[in-house]
Write a protein that holds these residues in place. Structure first.
Motif, PDB file in Angstrom:
ATOM      1  N   ASN A 271      50.462  62.817  39.059  1.00 49.36           N
ATOM      2  CA  ASN A 271      50.918  62.599  37.747  1.00 49.36           C
ATOM      3  C   ASN A 271      50.772  63.860  36.740  1.00 49.36           C
ATOM      4  OD1 ASN A 271      51.513  61.272  35.151  1.00 49.36           O
ATOM      5  ND2 ASN A 271      50.089  59.440  35.624  1.00 49.36           N
ATOM      6  N   SER A 284      56.636  66.710  41.002  1.00 56.94           N
ATOM      7  CA  SER A 284      56.670  65.034  40.908  1.00 56.94           C
ATOM      8  C   SER A 284      57.736  64.446  41.984  1.00 56.94           C
ATOM      9  CB  SER A 284      57.137  64.594  39.567  1.00 56.94           C
ATOM     10  OG  SER A 284      56.137  65.240  38.587  1.00 56.94           O
ATOM     11  N   SER A 328      54.226  58.020  31.245  1.00 56.22           N
ATOM     12  CA  SER A 328      54.523  59.528  31.853  1.00 56.22           C
ATOM     13  C   SER A 328      55.609  59.429  32.720  1.00 56.22           C
ATOM     14  CB  SER A 328      53.253  59.528  32.898  1.00 56.22           C
ATOM     15  OG  SER A 328      53.302  60.630  33.701  1.00 56.22           O
ATOM     16  N   TYR A 331      56.362  60.456  36.495  1.00 56.48           N
ATOM     17  CA  TYR A 331      55.549  59.612  37.126  1.00 56.48           C
ATOM     18  C   TYR A 331      56.550  58.512  37.430  1.00 56.48           C
ATOM     19  CZ  TYR A 331      52.014  56.713  39.308  1.00 56.48           C
ATOM     20  OH  TYR A 331      51.290  55.765  39.964  1.00 56.48           O
TER      21      TYR A 331
END
Length: 419
Positions: A271, A284, A328, A331
């Protein structure tokens, strides 16, 4: 006569017809539950087990019979007594419904539906016991030989599901037609002796999952990027866990290990919170999406035999970010992409693939999480052994409503437009 009166008559007529049909359906479900309870008791009560053990002496792993004589005897000692118990309880059901006047006298014959249904099992057991030609092929469908063309079913018992009762764990998978009893008792998936790989094993949830799986009798291999052996604490004892060090991007080096694995749990993730640089985007997606996808593809290539189709599984932690914001963006985006890939793959996957849809739990990735990782891990395992394919653990009620809708529509979209 007004519209209201007509509507009332229509509803009243519909209920008058529906109620007897519901009672008839319940009579069938009732005898199936009786059969499954009888089967369970036959494994825990010695007098019944002496009869039931004949059934477990019949088959080889390819579901061919060890002996035609034993097959016929098993029908007299196990299948016929089981059907007679079902028949007895179908009578109890019918007499109870009639005595309590739950059904219109004109439809009372429907209360015997369960009895007529059970008589097909009784007749089948007698025919198989007598050695009537083709009786086994017609009446014993869950024991037929041949390649499995599907994975273990979820709500109803098929050949791969029942195969596991004979050759995976005889103390699980008790159901004969519908899986209600197994789901209630937590015997719809046995973890005993299963070889399980957990990625992200050094994380908070990874360690909690390893402990819960260990307590269920699984044999764990922890995958971590750190050069250290992992331990779990059980009853104040430090239990060492087999640990394999690996790196993102080198998934193919795990191929031999995956071949010998029953359950792959893809749990690693990252994250980057509010970052949006090119490096953050690449990292990511590489960790949260493509690494897990590569592992999934490698594992699916190991599913070749009937045993593999019946016992191998993949569990993927995709997060409730699939349907809800996680505050986020990268994420959310990378997890959603992984979730879409999983949905697409399990449309026609050769083994069971479960999704772990998890809400905010306290961890290194999310220090302000609300739930404890230990509790989340416990719920994951409790739902898995009840054969939930989408395992939702969250405090957000919207997820329980939104995710099934999203998954149903997305799965059908992939089913219609992919090959």
């Amino acid at each position: 006569m007004g519209h209201t009166e007509v509507l009332e008559i229509v509803i009243s007529s519909a209920l008058a017809i529906a109620a007897p049909l519901v009672i008839a359906l319940c009579s069938v479900i009732w005898v199936e539950l009786v059969r499954d309870v009888y089967h369970f008791l036959a494994h825990v009560w010695q007098p019944l087990y002496r009869l039931h053990s004949w059934h477990h002496r019949i088959f080889k792993p390819d579901l061919s019979v060890n002996s035609e004589a034993i097959y016929r005897q098993a029908n007299w000692y196990n299948d016929l007594p089981e059907s007679l118990v079902m028949l007895t309880f179908s009578f109890i059901y019918a007499f109870t419904v009639i005595q309590t006047q739950w059904i219109n006298p004109d439809y009372q014959w429907l209360v015997w539906t369960g009895s007529f249904y059970t008589l097909t099992f009784t007749a089948g057991a007698i025919a198989r016991g007598l050695g009537v030609p083709y009786a086994d092929a017609i009446t014993d469908v869950t024991h037929r030989q041949g390649d499995f063309t599907n994975i273990p079913a979820n709500l109803f018992v098929n050949r791969p599901y029942h195969w596991r009762h004979h050759f995976d764990d005889q103390n699980a998978y008790f159901c004969g037609t519908i899986t209600v009893i197994d789901r209630i008792m937590g015997t719809a998936l046995s973890l005993k002796g299963k070889k399980v790989i957990v990625t992200g094993a050094n994380g908070t949830l990874g360690q909690a999952l390893i402990k819960q799986l260990y307590l269920k009798g699984a044999k764990i291999t922890a995958l971590t990027s750190q050069e250290k052996e992992l331990f779990i604490s059980v009853k104040n004892q430090q239990i060492p866990i087999k640990t394999v060090t690996w790196q993102i991007g080198r998934e193919s080096e795990l191929n031999q290990l995956l071949t010998k694995t029953d359950i792959l749990i893809i749990n690693h993730g990252i994250n980057v919170h509010g970052e949006k640089s090119a490096e953050a985007i690449e990292k990511s997606y590489e960790v949260n999406t493509f690494s897990g996808w590569r592992l999934m593809e490698l594992f699916l290539d190991t599913v070749k035999t009937n045993q593999d189709k019946a016992t191998k599984e993949i569990w993927v932690n995709t997060s409730e970010a699939e349907v809800n914001p996680a505050f986020s963006p990268l994420y959310e985006m990378s997890k959603r992409t992984m979730g879409e890939l999983v949905t697409m793959k399990r449309v026609n996957a050769p083994c069971i693939i479960r999704k772990l849809i998890l809400g905010p739990f306290k961890s290194n990735l999310n220090p302000i999480g609300i739930m404890s990782a230990e509790w989340v891990a416990q719920q994951i395992v409790n739902l898995a052994v009840r054969d939930f394919r989408d395992i939702i653990v969250t405090i957000n009620p919207l997820t329980y409503m939104l995710f099934p809708i999203k998954e149903f529509t997305t799965a059908n979209y992939f089913r219609w437009f992919t090959r």
